[in-house]
Design a protein around this motif. Structure first.
Motif, PDB file in Angstrom:
ATOM      1  N   PHE A  17       0.822  -1.207   0.000  1.00 38.23           N
ATOM      2  CA  PHE A  17       0.000   0.000   0.000  1.00 38.23           C
ATOM      3  C   PHE A  17       0.858   1.260   0.000  1.00 38.23           C
ATOM      4  N   ALA A  18       2.023   1.198   0.646  1.00 35.43           N
ATOM      5  CA  ALA A  18       2.924   2.350   0.619  1.00 35.43           C
ATOM      6  C   ALA A  18       3.427   2.610  -0.797  1.00 35.43           C
ATOM      7  N   ARG A  19       3.727   1.531  -1.536  1.00 31.80           N
ATOM      8  CA  ARG A  19       4.168   1.691  -2.925  1.00 31.80           C
ATOM      9  C   ARG A  19       3.043   2.234  -3.802  1.00 31.80           C
ATOM     10  N   LEU A  20       1.817   1.807  -3.530  1.00 32.76           N
ATOM     11  CA  LEU A  20       0.683   2.329  -4.288  1.00 32.76           C
ATOM     12  C   LEU A  20       0.467   3.815  -3.997  1.00 32.76           C
ATOM     13  N   ASP A  21       0.613   4.199  -2.714  1.00 33.95           N
ATOM     14  CA  ASP A  21       0.515   5.620  -2.375  1.00 33.95           C
ATOM     15  C   ASP A  21       1.585   6.424  -3.113  1.00 33.95           C
ATOM     16  N   SER A  22       2.799   5.890  -3.133  1.00 27.83           N
ATOM     17  CA  SER A  22       3.889   6.565  -3.814  1.00 27.83           C
ATOM     18  C   SER A  22       3.605   6.679  -5.310  1.00 27.83           C
ATOM     19  N   LEU A  23       3.063   5.611  -5.905  1.00 31.41           N
ATOM     20  CA  LEU A  23       2.702   5.637  -7.322  1.00 31.41           C
ATOM     21  C   LEU A  23       1.658   6.716  -7.590  1.00 31.41           C
ATOM     22  N   ASP A  24       0.646   6.782  -6.727  1.00 31.38           N
ATOM     23  CA  ASP A  24      -0.407   7.776  -6.902  1.00 31.38           C
ATOM     24  C   ASP A  24       0.163   9.184  -6.858  1.00 31.38           C
ATOM     25  N   MET A  25       1.072   9.428  -5.894  1.00 31.58           N
ATOM     26  CA  MET A  25       1.674  10.748  -5.788  1.00 31.58           C
ATOM     27  C   MET A  25       2.554  11.056  -7.000  1.00 31.58           C
ATOM     28  N   SER A  26       3.274  10.041  -7.485  1.00 32.66           N
ATOM     29  CA  SER A  26       4.135  10.247  -8.653  1.00 32.66           C
ATOM     30  C   SER A  26       3.307  10.588  -9.880  1.00 32.66           C
ATOM     31  N   LEU A  27       2.186   9.905 -10.049  1.00 29.37           N
ATOM     32  CA  LEU A  27       1.331  10.159 -11.208  1.00 29.37           C
ATOM     33  C   LEU A  27       0.716  11.550 -11.150  1.00 29.37           C
ATOM     34  N   THR A  28       0.273  11.971  -9.952  1.00 32.00           N
ATOM     35  CA  THR A  28      -0.303  13.304  -9.850  1.00 32.00           C
ATOM     36  C   THR A  28       0.760  14.382 -10.044  1.00 32.00           C
ATOM     37  N   THR A  29       1.999  14.085  -9.611  1.00 33.82           N
ATOM     38  CA  THR A  29       3.088  15.031  -9.828  1.00 33.82           C
ATOM     39  C   THR A  29       3.355  15.202 -11.320  1.00 33.82           C
ATOM     40  N   LEU A  30       3.301  14.092 -12.057  1.00 35.87           N
ATOM     41  CA  LEU A  30       3.486  14.161 -13.508  1.00 35.87           C
ATOM     42  C   LEU A  30       2.391  14.980 -14.166  1.00 35.87           C
ATOM     43  N   GLN A  31       1.219  14.996 -13.561  1.00 32.61           N
ATOM     44  CA  GLN A  31       0.116  15.786 -14.101  1.00 32.61           C
ATOM     45  C   GLN A  31       0.236  17.257 -13.735  1.00 32.61           C
ATOM     46  N   GLY A  32       1.267  17.612 -12.951  1.00 35.92           N
ATOM     47  CA  GLY A  32       1.514  19.014 -12.656  1.00 35.92           C
ATOM     48  C   GLY A  32       1.116  19.481 -11.284  1.00 35.92           C
ATOM     49  N   SER A  33       0.623  18.601 -10.427  1.00 30.25           N
ATOM     50  CA  SER A  33       0.260  19.011  -9.069  1.00 30.25           C
ATOM     51  C   SER A  33       0.720  17.946  -8.085  1.00 30.25           C
ATOM     52  N   LEU A  34       1.204  18.391  -6.936  1.00 30.16           N
ATOM     53  CA  LEU A  34       1.670  17.468  -5.906  1.00 30.16           C
ATOM     54  C   LEU A  34       0.502  17.125  -4.993  1.00 30.16           C
ATOM     55  N   GLN A  35       0.184  15.838  -4.884  1.00 32.78           N
ATOM     56  CA  GLN A  35      -0.908  15.381  -4.044  1.00 32.78           C
ATOM     57  C   GLN A  35      -0.427  14.204  -3.212  1.00 32.78           C
ATOM     58  N   GLY A  36      -1.135  13.945  -2.130  1.00 38.03           N
ATOM     59  CA  GLY A  36      -0.828  12.789  -1.295  1.00 38.03           C
ATOM     60  C   GLY A  36      -0.732  13.174   0.166  1.00 38.03           C
ATOM     61  N   GLU A  37      -0.395  12.202   0.992  1.00 36.37           N
ATOM     62  CA  GLU A  37      -0.330  12.390   2.436  1.00 36.37           C
ATOM     63  C   GLU A  37       1.109  12.296   2.921  1.00 36.37           C
ATOM     64  N   LEU A  38       1.488  13.225   3.782  1.00 41.86           N
ATOM     65  CA  LEU A  38       2.786  13.180   4.444  1.00 41.86           C
ATOM     66  C   LEU A  38       2.596  12.607   5.834  1.00 41.86           C
ATOM     67  N   ARG A  39       3.274  11.503   6.125  1.00 45.32           N
ATOM     68  CA  ARG A  39       3.204  10.879   7.454  1.00 45.32           C
ATOM     69  C   ARG A  39       4.404  11.363   8.254  1.00 45.32           C
ATOM     70  N   LEU A  40       4.094  12.120   9.300  1.00 42.16           N
ATOM     71  CA  LEU A  40       5.133  12.793  10.065  1.00 42.16           C
ATOM     72  C   LEU A  40       4.986  12.462  11.545  1.00 42.16           C
ATOM     73  N   ALA A  41       6.110  12.137  12.202  1.00 47.56           N
ATOM     74  CA  ALA A  41       6.128  11.946  13.652  1.00 47.56           C
ATOM     75  C   ALA A  41       7.125  12.936  14.241  1.00 47.56           C
ATOM     76  N   VAL A  42       6.775  13.535  15.384  1.00 47.28           N
ATOM     77  CA  VAL A  42       7.646  14.531  16.011  1.00 47.28           C
ATOM     78  C   VAL A  42       7.703  14.279  17.508  1.00 47.28           C
ATOM     79  N   VAL A  43       8.823  14.671  18.115  1.00 44.18           N
ATOM     80  CA  VAL A  43       8.917  14.636  19.576  1.00 44.18           C
ATOM     81  C   VAL A  43       8.087  15.787  20.134  1.00 44.18           C
ATOM     82  N   SER A  44       7.670  15.661  21.378  1.00 44.97           N
ATOM     83  CA  SER A  44       6.708  16.607  21.940  1.00 44.97           C
ATOM     84  C   SER A  44       7.247  18.033  22.010  1.00 44.97           C
ATOM     85  N   SER A  45       8.560  18.204  22.122  1.00 41.37           N
ATOM     86  CA  SER A  45       9.119  19.546  22.291  1.00 41.37           C
ATOM     87  C   SER A  45       8.938  20.431  21.062  1.00 41.37           C
ATOM     88  N   ILE A  46       8.739  19.824  19.893  1.00 37.89           N
ATOM     89  CA  ILE A  46       8.585  20.613  18.671  1.00 37.89           C
ATOM     90  C   ILE A  46       7.145  20.594  18.160  1.00 37.89           C
TER      91      ILE A  46
END
Length: 313
Positions: A79-108
């Motif tokens: 599923f991660a590869r499919l998400d990456s494929l989807d984002m790559s295809l939308t980027t080729l169409q001229g717009s960046l789409q998709g989800e950024l999965r981010l984890a941070v420590v509490s101090s920031i």
């Protein structure tokens, strides 16, 4: 590879992941808007294709088998590869789409949403999944490949990680306005030896940075109180429990409204760096690559955002 695995369907793996998350056929059925019998049938078909049982009951509790652990990891990769494929295809169409999965420590955690908001102004079709946790759990999430990028202060040296610093992290001493050291100029660090000092839990990046600093300066704290998060540190200091050494970003709101004051220790702030971190060799999605580029290339803009969390005096 056994030919039966070619007959696995994405729908079967989605149902399987739902059962893994809840360890319950009935809750998985609710999540997937299916009947419980339909979920059971999908799992039976999967077990036939895999050739092994995926779940077993011990008493009344459902447990995953070793085969299920392996399939869960593989399905996550797919599923991660499919998400990456989807984002790559939308980027080729001229717009960046998709989800950024981010984890941070509490101090920031207070600064991060402002970084994401500016990033999204540039790429309005991007969405985010943000997890805020402590350093030890962030390190485990890196090991388990749960996120695209992690933001943290003290990067472990014994892991296969790639990282770069993108912003200074100033650790300052704060206390309640009624504290006896308030308004005293040019304090020596040795003053901390006679005061109650609030500390983060062992394993925290802020705790380790401060411990190492005190060892270098030969400061021996006599009265300490342990707190489990940056939020409890600033709240504890505001309540009058003692002096807290915290990230300036986490204390800014309390300093502005007068609940905390910044103490004038001559050898503080203690400067460390916030770093963007990911596993070495990790295949990055277009959205993750764009966010890393933003952190690398937009230092002036990031500093302007961070200035909102800086309080003089």
């Amino acid at each position: 590879m056994r030919k039966s695995l070619y007959r696995l369907t994405l729908r079967q793996m989605q149902v399987f992941q739902a059962v893994c998350r809840s360890l319950s056929y009935s809750r998985a059925a609710e999540e997937m808007s299916l009947t419980q019998s339909a979920v059971s049938q999908q799992i039976r078909q999967l077990e036939e294709l895999v050739g092994q049982g995926l779940f077993e009951y011990v008493g009344k509790k459902l447990y995953m088998t070793e085969a299920a652990d392996s399939l869960l990891q593989a399905s996550g990769d797919i599923f991660a590869r499919l998400d990456s494929l989807d984002m790559s295809l939308t980027t080729l169409q001229g717009s960046l789409q998709g989800e950024l999965r981010l984890a941070v420590v509490s101090s920031i955690q207070y600064l991060t949403p402002h970084l994401l908001a500016e990033f999204r102004q540039r790429f309005p079709q991007v969405s985010f999944r943000l997890e805020v946790t402590r350093r030890s759990q962030v390190i485990q999430r890196l090991q388990d490949n749960q996120d695209d990028i992690v933001l943290m202060g003290l990067v472990p040296e014994d892991r296969a990680l790639e990282f770069f610093p993108f912003l200074n992290n100033a650790i300052i001493a704060v206390a309640a306005p009624s504290h006896p050291l308030t308004n005293q100029p040019s304090l020596a660090l040795a003053e901390l030896e006679t005061q109650c000092v609030l500390q983060r839990e062992p394993g925290s990046g802020t705790r380790k940075a401060c411990d190492d600093f005190f060892v270098q300066r030969r400061v021996h704290l006599q009265h300490t109180m342990q707190m489990g998060s940056g939020e409890s540190m600033v709240q504890g200091a505001a309540a009058g429990l003692g002096i807290a050494l915290v990230s300036e970003h986490s204390a800014a709101a309390f300093l502005r409204n007068g609940d905390l004051v910044r103490l004038d220790f001559t050898e503080l702030p203690l400067y460390r760096s916030w770093c963007a971190v990911h596993a070495r060799g990790k295949r990055m999605s277009p959205v993750a690559e764009a966010f890393l580029a933003y952190l690398r290339e937009e230092r002036a803009s990031i500093k302007r955002i961070a200035a909102r969390f800086t309080v003089k005096g």
